[in-house]
Design a protein around this motif. Structure first.
Motif, PDB file in Angstrom:
ATOM      1  N   THR A  16       0.806  -0.967   0.003  1.00  0.00           N
ATOM      2  CA  THR A  16      -0.121  -0.083   0.048  1.00  0.00           C
ATOM      3  C   THR A  16       0.970   1.284   0.052  1.00  0.00           C
ATOM      4  N   THR A  20       1.085   3.867  -3.029  1.00  0.00           N
ATOM      5  CA  THR A  20       0.870   5.360  -2.632  1.00  0.00           C
ATOM      6  C   THR A  20       2.016   6.214  -2.966  1.00  0.00           C
ATOM      7  N   SER A  93      -2.640  11.317 -10.288  1.00  0.00           N
ATOM      8  CA  SER A  93      -1.869  12.121  -9.565  1.00  0.00           C
ATOM      9  C   SER A  93      -1.464  13.273 -10.155  1.00  0.00           C
ATOM     10  N   LEU A 150      -4.877   9.810  -1.735  1.00  0.00           N
ATOM     11  CA  LEU A 150      -4.455   8.909  -2.414  1.00  0.00           C
ATOM     12  C   LEU A 150      -4.130   7.304  -1.796  1.00  0.00           C
ATOM     13  N   PHE A 151      -3.609   7.583  -0.468  1.00  0.00           N
ATOM     14  CA  PHE A 151      -3.626   6.479   0.283  1.00  0.00           C
ATOM     15  C   PHE A 151      -4.777   5.714   0.466  1.00  0.00           C
ATOM     16  N   SER A 154      -6.046   4.112  -2.720  1.00  0.00           N
ATOM     17  CA  SER A 154      -5.236   2.823  -3.330  1.00  0.00           C
ATOM     18  C   SER A 154      -5.795   1.698  -2.767  1.00  0.00           C
ATOM     19  N   SER A 194      -2.962   7.299   8.321  1.00  0.00           N
ATOM     20  CA  SER A 194      -3.339   8.743   7.727  1.00  0.00           C
ATOM     21  C   SER A 194      -2.886   9.705   8.930  1.00  0.00           C
TER      22      SER A 194
END
Length: 214
Positions: A16, A20, A93, A150-151, A154, A194
């Motif tokens: 992950t 990311t 992105s 975005l994390f 994913s 996060s």
């Protein structure tokens, strides 16, 4: 919740973070030509850049991943799920980072350009020494927020078989029949990571506030 469940879900964290980080890195670099074209004096470049940005942002990430993996993958055999996910998320992105950069440019007072010219500096020197540091400073919070989003986004890569956090949570749920605990663990992992990213971005922002003038 057993430790084996937590360890199973944590197996997906490296993938992950890789997905990311690489996707965001592509966006940070690839967004530059987009924003240069977006603010160009040439109307054709502005229209093309804006159109590409809108297309990249307007189509959901999952659709892009399916187009790249199942569509282009038929023409380019051998493309791996992780590669397809990185390409798709990286392109998206680029579009988002271009808009972040454009916002940063708009926030820099036009007087900064005039001051640079009054000092006899050329356009490249003005951008490199005056404008770019301020745009970077202004863009940090928005980039961090986008990176956190975005994390979390994913997670859609698990539909391609990418072995990230949600993939392992889904595998655990499928093998044990437990539809709650594995996904709760995954949710906690996303929240914790996060929060760590948000804290790091705030720390960086405070440092830049002291070093770069607005």
């Amino acid at each position: 919740m057993g430790s084996d469940l937590v360890l199973t879900v944590l197996k997906g964290v490296p993938t992950t973070l890789l997905l990311t980080g690489v996707s965001l890195g592509i966006g940070i670099v690839g967004g530059l030509p987009f924003v240069v074209a977006r603010v160009s004096d040439r109307r054709l470049l502005r229209v093309l850049s804006r159109s590409m940005i809108e297309v990249l942002r307007g189509i959901p990430p999952l659709v892009w991943l399916f187009i790249i993996y199942f569509g282009l993958g038929n023409s380019l055999p051998g493309i791996e799920p992780l590669q397809a996910a990185i390409i798709g998320m990286g392109l998206i992105s680029c579009a988002y980072m271009a808009e972040i950069y454009r916002g940063g440019l708009a926030a820099v007072h036009h007087g900064q350009w005039e001051a640079g010219r009054a000092l006899g500096m050329g356009s490249v020197a003005i951008v490199r020494k005056i404008i770019a540091p301020q745009v970077f400073r202004i863009s940090v919070p928005a980039t961090a927020n986008y990176g956190i989003g975005l994390f979390k986004d994913s997670s859609v890569a698990f539909t391609l078989g990418v072995t990230e956090v949600l993939y392992w949570a889904n595998e655990r749920s499928r093998t044990t029949g437990d539809a709650i605990k594995p996904f709760l663990v995954a949710a906690v992992v996303y929240i914790v990571l996060s929060a760590v990213c948000a804290g790091l971005s705030r720390s960086l922002d405070k440092r830049l506030q002291r070093r770069v003038a607005r």
